[in-house]
Design a protein around this motif. Structure first.
Motif, PDB file in Angstrom:
ATOM      1  N   GLY A 112       0.787  -1.229   0.000  1.00 54.41           N
ATOM      2  CA  GLY A 112       0.000   0.000   0.000  1.00 54.41           C
ATOM      3  C   GLY A 112       0.818   1.278   0.000  1.00 54.41           C
ATOM      4  O   GLY A 112       0.356   2.311   0.490  1.00 54.41           O
ATOM      5  N   GLN A 113       2.030   1.241  -0.564  1.00 54.46           N
ATOM      6  CA  GLN A 113       2.894   2.418  -0.551  1.00 54.46           C
ATOM      7  C   GLN A 113       2.594   3.415  -1.667  1.00 54.46           C
ATOM      8  O   GLN A 113       3.171   4.507  -1.695  1.00 54.46           O
ATOM      9  CB  GLN A 113       4.365   1.991  -0.666  1.00 54.46           C
ATOM     10  CG  GLN A 113       4.847   1.155   0.506  1.00 54.46           C
ATOM     11  CD  GLN A 113       6.273   0.680   0.312  1.00 54.46           C
ATOM     12  OE1 GLN A 113       7.225   1.435   0.464  1.00 54.46           O
ATOM     13  NE2 GLN A 113       6.432  -0.600  -0.024  1.00 54.46           N
ATOM     14  N   PHE A 114       1.700   3.043  -2.593  1.00 57.13           N
ATOM     15  CA  PHE A 114       1.451   3.883  -3.759  1.00 57.13           C
ATOM     16  C   PHE A 114      -0.045   4.000  -4.049  1.00 57.13           C
ATOM     17  O   PHE A 114      -0.847   3.176  -3.592  1.00 57.13           O
ATOM     18  CB  PHE A 114       2.115   3.282  -5.007  1.00 57.13           C
ATOM     19  CG  PHE A 114       3.600   3.094  -4.900  1.00 57.13           C
ATOM     20  CD1 PHE A 114       4.463   4.145  -5.148  1.00 57.13           C
ATOM     21  CD2 PHE A 114       4.142   1.864  -4.557  1.00 57.13           C
ATOM     22  CE1 PHE A 114       5.834   3.982  -5.056  1.00 57.13           C
ATOM     23  CE2 PHE A 114       5.508   1.683  -4.461  1.00 57.13           C
ATOM     24  CZ  PHE A 114       6.361   2.747  -4.719  1.00 57.13           C
ATOM     25  N   LEU A 115      -0.382   5.028  -4.839  1.00 57.73           N
ATOM     26  CA  LEU A 115      -1.637   5.052  -5.568  1.00 57.73           C
ATOM     27  C   LEU A 115      -1.340   4.470  -6.938  1.00 57.73           C
ATOM     28  O   LEU A 115      -0.318   4.812  -7.552  1.00 57.73           O
ATOM     29  CB  LEU A 115      -2.156   6.491  -5.700  1.00 57.73           C
ATOM     30  CG  LEU A 115      -2.585   7.176  -4.402  1.00 57.73           C
ATOM     31  CD1 LEU A 115      -2.953   8.638  -4.679  1.00 57.73           C
ATOM     32  CD2 LEU A 115      -3.768   6.451  -3.763  1.00 57.73           C
ATOM     33  N   TYR A 116      -2.213   3.597  -7.438  1.00 56.43           N
ATOM     34  CA  TYR A 116      -1.899   2.834  -8.642  1.00 56.43           C
ATOM     35  C   TYR A 116      -2.811   3.229  -9.804  1.00 56.43           C
ATOM     36  O   TYR A 116      -3.974   3.582  -9.606  1.00 56.43           O
ATOM     37  CB  TYR A 116      -2.062   1.331  -8.377  1.00 56.43           C
ATOM     38  CG  TYR A 116      -1.390   0.850  -7.125  1.00 56.43           C
ATOM     39  CD1 TYR A 116      -0.038   0.544  -7.107  1.00 56.43           C
ATOM     40  CD2 TYR A 116      -2.116   0.707  -5.936  1.00 56.43           C
ATOM     41  CE1 TYR A 116       0.584   0.105  -5.944  1.00 56.43           C
ATOM     42  CE2 TYR A 116      -1.507   0.272  -4.767  1.00 56.43           C
ATOM     43  CZ  TYR A 116      -0.152  -0.027  -4.779  1.00 56.43           C
ATOM     44  OH  TYR A 116       0.447  -0.456  -3.629  1.00 56.43           O
ATOM     45  N   SER A 117      -2.262   3.114 -11.024  1.00 59.80           N
ATOM     46  CA  SER A 117      -3.064   3.334 -12.228  1.00 59.80           C
ATOM     47  C   SER A 117      -2.388   2.653 -13.412  1.00 59.80           C
ATOM     48  O   SER A 117      -1.206   2.279 -13.344  1.00 59.80           O
ATOM     49  CB  SER A 117      -3.251   4.836 -12.509  1.00 59.80           C
ATOM     50  OG  SER A 117      -2.000   5.494 -12.555  1.00 59.80           O
ATOM     51  N   LYS A 167       4.082  -7.662 -15.048  1.00 56.94           N
ATOM     52  CA  LYS A 167       2.968  -6.765 -14.774  1.00 56.94           C
ATOM     53  C   LYS A 167       3.532  -5.376 -14.513  1.00 56.94           C
ATOM     54  O   LYS A 167       4.545  -5.230 -13.813  1.00 56.94           O
ATOM     55  CB  LYS A 167       2.178  -7.222 -13.537  1.00 56.94           C
ATOM     56  CG  LYS A 167       1.507  -8.569 -13.671  1.00 56.94           C
ATOM     57  CD  LYS A 167       0.761  -8.924 -12.371  1.00 56.94           C
ATOM     58  CE  LYS A 167       0.111 -10.281 -12.457  1.00 56.94           C
ATOM     59  NZ  LYS A 167      -0.600 -10.631 -11.191  1.00 56.94           N
ATOM     60  N   TYR A 168       2.890  -4.357 -15.087  1.00 53.91           N
ATOM     61  CA  TYR A 168       3.329  -2.982 -14.887  1.00 53.91           C
ATOM     62  C   TYR A 168       2.164  -2.139 -14.374  1.00 53.91           C
ATOM     63  O   TYR A 168       0.994  -2.420 -14.632  1.00 53.91           O
ATOM     64  CB  TYR A 168       3.817  -2.359 -16.199  1.00 53.91           C
ATOM     65  CG  TYR A 168       5.028  -3.009 -16.817  1.00 53.91           C
ATOM     66  CD1 TYR A 168       6.298  -2.817 -16.287  1.00 53.91           C
ATOM     67  CD2 TYR A 168       4.911  -3.795 -17.980  1.00 53.91           C
ATOM     68  CE1 TYR A 168       7.417  -3.392 -16.858  1.00 53.91           C
ATOM     69  CE2 TYR A 168       6.024  -4.374 -18.570  1.00 53.91           C
ATOM     70  CZ  TYR A 168       7.272  -4.168 -18.003  1.00 53.91           C
ATOM     71  OH  TYR A 168       8.372  -4.740 -18.587  1.00 53.91           O
ATOM     72  N   ALA A 169       2.521  -1.075 -13.674  1.00 56.24           N
ATOM     73  CA  ALA A 169       1.541  -0.060 -13.278  1.00 56.24           C
ATOM     74  C   ALA A 169       2.297   1.224 -12.986  1.00 56.24           C
ATOM     75  O   ALA A 169       3.502   1.210 -12.710  1.00 56.24           O
ATOM     76  CB  ALA A 169       0.735  -0.498 -12.052  1.00 56.24           C
ATOM     77  N   LEU A 170       1.599   2.325 -13.057  1.00 58.86           N
ATOM     78  CA  LEU A 170       2.162   3.592 -12.618  1.00 58.86           C
ATOM     79  C   LEU A 170       1.849   3.754 -11.140  1.00 58.86           C
ATOM     80  O   LEU A 170       0.714   3.534 -10.707  1.00 58.86           O
ATOM     81  CB  LEU A 170       1.553   4.761 -13.401  1.00 58.86           C
ATOM     82  CG  LEU A 170       2.056   6.154 -12.981  1.00 58.86           C
ATOM     83  CD1 LEU A 170       3.499   6.359 -13.435  1.00 58.86           C
ATOM     84  CD2 LEU A 170       1.156   7.250 -13.539  1.00 58.86           C
ATOM     85  N   GLY A 171       2.858   4.124 -10.355  1.00 58.98           N
ATOM     86  CA  GLY A 171       2.654   4.385  -8.939  1.00 58.98           C
ATOM     87  C   GLY A 171       2.950   5.837  -8.630  1.00 58.98           C
ATOM     88  O   GLY A 171       3.768   6.469  -9.299  1.00 58.98           O
ATOM     89  N   ARG A 172       2.264   6.354  -7.634  1.00 59.31           N
ATOM     90  CA  ARG A 172       2.562   7.701  -7.157  1.00 59.31           C
ATOM     91  C   ARG A 172       2.535   7.700  -5.636  1.00 59.31           C
ATOM     92  O   ARG A 172       1.641   7.114  -5.019  1.00 59.31           O
ATOM     93  CB  ARG A 172       1.554   8.718  -7.693  1.00 59.31           C
ATOM     94  CG  ARG A 172       1.763  10.109  -7.079  1.00 59.31           C
ATOM     95  CD  ARG A 172       0.918  11.180  -7.696  1.00 59.31           C
ATOM     96  NE  ARG A 172       1.023  12.409  -6.918  1.00 59.31           N
ATOM     97  CZ  ARG A 172       0.660  13.611  -7.338  1.00 59.31           C
ATOM     98  NH1 ARG A 172       0.144  13.750  -8.537  1.00 59.31           N
ATOM     99  NH2 ARG A 172       0.800  14.672  -6.567  1.00 59.31           N
ATOM    100  N   ASN A 173       3.551   8.318  -5.036  1.00 64.23           N
ATOM    101  CA  ASN A 173       3.538   8.555  -3.596  1.00 64.23           C
ATOM    102  C   ASN A 173       4.019   9.976  -3.351  1.00 64.23           C
ATOM    103  O   ASN A 173       4.096  10.777  -4.284  1.00 64.23           O
ATOM    104  CB  ASN A 173       4.363   7.502  -2.843  1.00 64.23           C
ATOM    105  CG  ASN A 173       5.836   7.532  -3.184  1.00 64.23           C
ATOM    106  OD1 ASN A 173       6.319   8.412  -3.903  1.00 64.23           O
ATOM    107  ND2 ASN A 173       6.578   6.570  -2.663  1.00 64.23           N
TER     108      ASN A 173
END
Length: 358
Positions: free
Chosen positions: A100-105, A114-120
């Motif tokens: 849960g260290q990121f917001l995912y999209s 598997k890939y995703a964009l993370g933002r913290n």
């Protein structure tokens, strides 16, 4: 310019410990909540990292249109509940691996990848799960100036590149909501591209990509930046060796407190503090911390263009009449607290002497 971390050390060492950690006379506290400079498109382009390619698009969705379309996905309570429930389900595998260290999209699946964009709070990351092993690669792009469209129709990893459409933006302060930033586009229609080989490069194999280490002042060619015997990825204070004395204990006492939550295993979560004080640098924290120099000329290129410090602790002021009593302040995005601190029987006794909460 190659490693501003070492410039930071040189500048810090040019001042005495007294100057770096204690207030003398009427000297003001250092305050991290300075208003950032308003960047123009020219400023953003002049400060962009060399590894970033920017393509001007002929056909694109504007920042305003993209924002409105995204809002329509959850502009009612029913839509909002469904949206966040679907997001939680879609990114459950990433949330499990990254705690849960990121917001995912923008989830993408390619064979065993598997890939995703993370933002913290530090910025944007490319998240990867390969053969069930998670890795995160910092992009080194300031969310103060780069925004990616919330709706993307192309994969985020393609032909050896990480790529996303978006805009150059500026921060808009929202009246009455301290610490809350909104954004406004200053130029639309951009495709931001980074070669995967540049993005995933980890020269010292410590778990942080080179872009991350250069962005925050770690040494990308040494897995143990501070030489304390612990690899940077697992070191809660990777920039400086921790020491035990009464003043490091004072700074540790004033660190933001997150209760019983264990943050020590969250290797991509950091609190960033702006300080040149050796005692502050030498803390033994319960979560990962990094430090940014006070002098803007000594900051890394990334820290010059974005403020990722949400908390701060000031210098120490002595009580002229009692050598065991000191004064210090700490602040957050919308608060400031002043303390009287007395060192007695090997521990600090703090009393609030004033402050404010907005």
């Amino acid at each position: 310019m190659r490693y501003l971390f070492f410039l930071f050390l040189i500048v810090s060492c040019s001042k005495s410990l007294e100057e770096r950690c204690f207030i003398n006379g009427d000297e003001k506290y250092f305050n991290s909540n300075e208003e950032p400079k308003a960047f123009t498109v020219k400023d953003i382009l002049e400060n962009k990292p060399d590894y970033l390619e920017i393509v001007n698009l002929k056909n694109f969705r504007s920042f305003k249109k993209d924002s409105l379309e995204a809002v329509n996905l959850y502009n009612t309570l029913e839509k909002s509940e469904k949206y966040w429930k679907d997001q939680k389900t879609l990114f459950s595998d990433f949330d499990e691996k990254f705690f849960g260290q990121f917001l995912y999209s923008f989830k993408q699946i390619e064979g065993n990848m598997k890939y995703a964009l993370g933002r913290n709070c530090l910025g944007y990351w490319l998240l990867e799960i390969k053969n069930d092993k998670p890795s995160a690669y910092f992009l080194g792009l300031s969310f103060s100036h780069y925004q990616f469209n919330k709706l993307q129709h192309n994969p985020i990893v393609k032909d050896g590149y990480f790529q996303l459409e978006g805009s150059f933006v500026k921060i808009v302060k929202v009246p009455g909501l301290p610490g809350y930033d909104d954004y406004s586009a200053i130029e639309d229609g951009k495709l931001f591209k980074i070669k995967l080989e540049d993005l995933v490069k980890d020269s010292d194999h410590d778990g942080y990509n080179d872009i991350f280490e250069k962005s925050f002042g770690l040494n990308p060619n040494n897995k143990d930046t501070d030489g304390d015997g612990m690899v940077d990825f697992n070191d809660l204070n990777p920039m400086f060796k921790s020491e035990k004395n009464k003043f490091t204990q004072l700074y540790e006492t004033l660190l933001p407190d997150y209760g019983s939550e264990n943050l020590s295993n969250k290797n991509y979560y950091f609190e960033i503090f702006i300080s040149d004080c050796d005692y502050f640098h030498q803390i033994s924290p319960k979560y990962h911390v990094l430090f940014s120099p006070e002098d803007s000329k000594s900051k890394t290129d990334y820290l010059k263009v974005t403020n990722v410090s949400s908390h701060g602790i000031g210098k120490i002021k002595r009580n002229k009449n009692n050598p065991n009593i000191f004064y210090i302040k700490e602040w957050g995005n919308s608060s400031m607290t002043y303390y009287s601190a007395e060192y007695k029987d090997g521990q600090w006794i703090l009393e609030i002497g004033g402050g404010y909460v907005i």
